[in-house]
Design an enzyme around this catalytic site. Structure first.
Site, mmCIF file in Angstrom:
data_model
loop_
_atom_site.group_PDB
_atom_site.id
_atom_site.type_symbol
_atom_site.label_atom_id
_atom_site.label_comp_id
_atom_site.label_asym_id
_atom_site.label_seq_id
_atom_site.Cartn_x
_atom_site.Cartn_y
_atom_site.Cartn_z
ATOM 1 N N GLU A 21 109.282 53.366 -52.160
ATOM 2 C CA GLU A 21 108.150 52.956 -52.982
ATOM 3 C C GLU A 21 106.826 53.284 -52.291
ATOM 4 O O GLU A 21 105.864 53.704 -52.925
ATOM 5 C CB GLU A 21 108.225 51.461 -53.295
ATOM 6 C CG GLU A 21 109.407 51.105 -54.185
ATOM 7 C CD GLU A 21 109.580 49.621 -54.352
ATOM 8 O OE1 GLU A 21 109.646 49.175 -55.518
ATOM 9 O OE2 GLU A 21 109.664 48.889 -53.346
ATOM 10 N N TYR A 53 83.204 45.196 -69.232
ATOM 11 C CA TYR A 53 84.624 45.556 -69.213
ATOM 12 C C TYR A 53 84.914 46.638 -68.187
ATOM 13 O O TYR A 53 85.948 46.626 -67.528
ATOM 14 C CB TYR A 53 85.099 46.025 -70.590
ATOM 15 C CG TYR A 53 84.673 45.177 -71.753
ATOM 16 C CD1 TYR A 53 84.607 43.784 -71.651
ATOM 17 C CD2 TYR A 53 84.335 45.752 -72.953
ATOM 18 C CE1 TYR A 53 84.213 43.000 -72.725
ATOM 19 C CE2 TYR A 53 83.947 44.979 -74.041
ATOM 20 C CZ TYR A 53 83.884 43.604 -73.918
ATOM 21 O OH TYR A 53 83.499 42.844 -74.977
ATOM 22 N N ILE A 72 104.479 42.278 -55.744
ATOM 23 C CA ILE A 72 103.533 42.302 -56.850
ATOM 24 C C ILE A 72 102.903 40.920 -57.041
ATOM 25 O O ILE A 72 101.830 40.814 -57.626
ATOM 26 C CB ILE A 72 104.136 42.867 -58.157
ATOM 27 C CG1 ILE A 72 105.336 42.073 -58.635
ATOM 28 C CG2 ILE A 72 104.460 44.340 -57.982
ATOM 29 C CD1 ILE A 72 105.869 42.512 -60.012
ATOM 30 N N GLU A 73 103.534 39.883 -56.523
ATOM 31 C CA GLU A 73 102.915 38.563 -56.540
ATOM 32 C C GLU A 73 101.599 38.582 -55.745
ATOM 33 O O GLU A 73 100.589 38.030 -56.182
ATOM 34 C CB GLU A 73 103.859 37.510 -55.940
ATOM 35 C CG GLU A 73 105.094 37.224 -56.774
ATOM 36 C CD GLU A 73 106.253 38.198 -56.543
ATOM 37 O OE1 GLU A 73 107.366 37.887 -57.001
ATOM 38 O OE2 GLU A 73 106.066 39.271 -55.914
ATOM 39 N N LYS A 99 105.808 46.058 -63.360
ATOM 40 C CA LYS A 99 106.334 47.109 -62.487
ATOM 41 C C LYS A 99 107.498 47.774 -63.229
ATOM 42 O O LYS A 99 108.665 47.441 -63.017
ATOM 43 C CB LYS A 99 106.782 46.497 -61.157
ATOM 44 C CG LYS A 99 107.188 47.502 -60.111
ATOM 45 C CD LYS A 99 107.483 46.782 -58.795
ATOM 46 C CE LYS A 99 107.913 47.757 -57.730
ATOM 47 N NZ LYS A 99 108.221 47.072 -56.467
#
Length: 125
Positions: A21, A53, A72-73, A99
């Site tokens: 990864e 934005y 990813i947390e 993900k």
């Protein structure tokens, strides 16, 4: 409470526990909701009374593409921190990180993490 939502922001980055990864990278998709008082902007039609934005998108992009996290947390937490720093009017944030290419032991499906944060009173200027 009013909210601004950004959905399906897609980035190529190198997060994850596995060496592959970090080496190959993959796509991450972010959904972001920011709660704040949009009453002034809804009455005045004045740009300075809302959140930009594009600025929100750039803040998310900077975290996703310029850092590397195993989880990813943690990525979601870092996004929330960066967005809170962007504008003191933001009272609450929800960040969902998808993900799609997560290594799962099945042929289909994807993983996502959602965090919700509220600005503490001590953080408000």
């Amino acid at each position: 409470m009013d909210a601004i939502h950004l959905q399906d922001l897609s980035f190529y980055a190198f997060h994850g526990v596995h060496d592959e990864e970090a080496r190959l990278g993959q796509r991450f998709v972010v959904d972001l909701s920011c709660w704040l008082d949009l009453g002034p902007a809804s009455r005045s039609d004045v740009y300075a009374q809302t959140l930009c934005y594009a600025s929100l998108t750039r803040a998310v992009e900077a975290v996703v593409t310029r850092s590397r996290f195993h989880l990813i947390e943690r990525l979601a937490g870092a996004i929330a921190e960066a967005v809170f720093e962007l504008d003191p009017r933001i009272e609450r944030i929800a960040v969902k990180v998808h993900k799609p290419g997560a290594p799962l032991p099945i042929a289909a499906g994807h993983v996502s993490v959602e965090i919700n944060r509220t600005r503490s009173r001590d953080e408000t200027p």
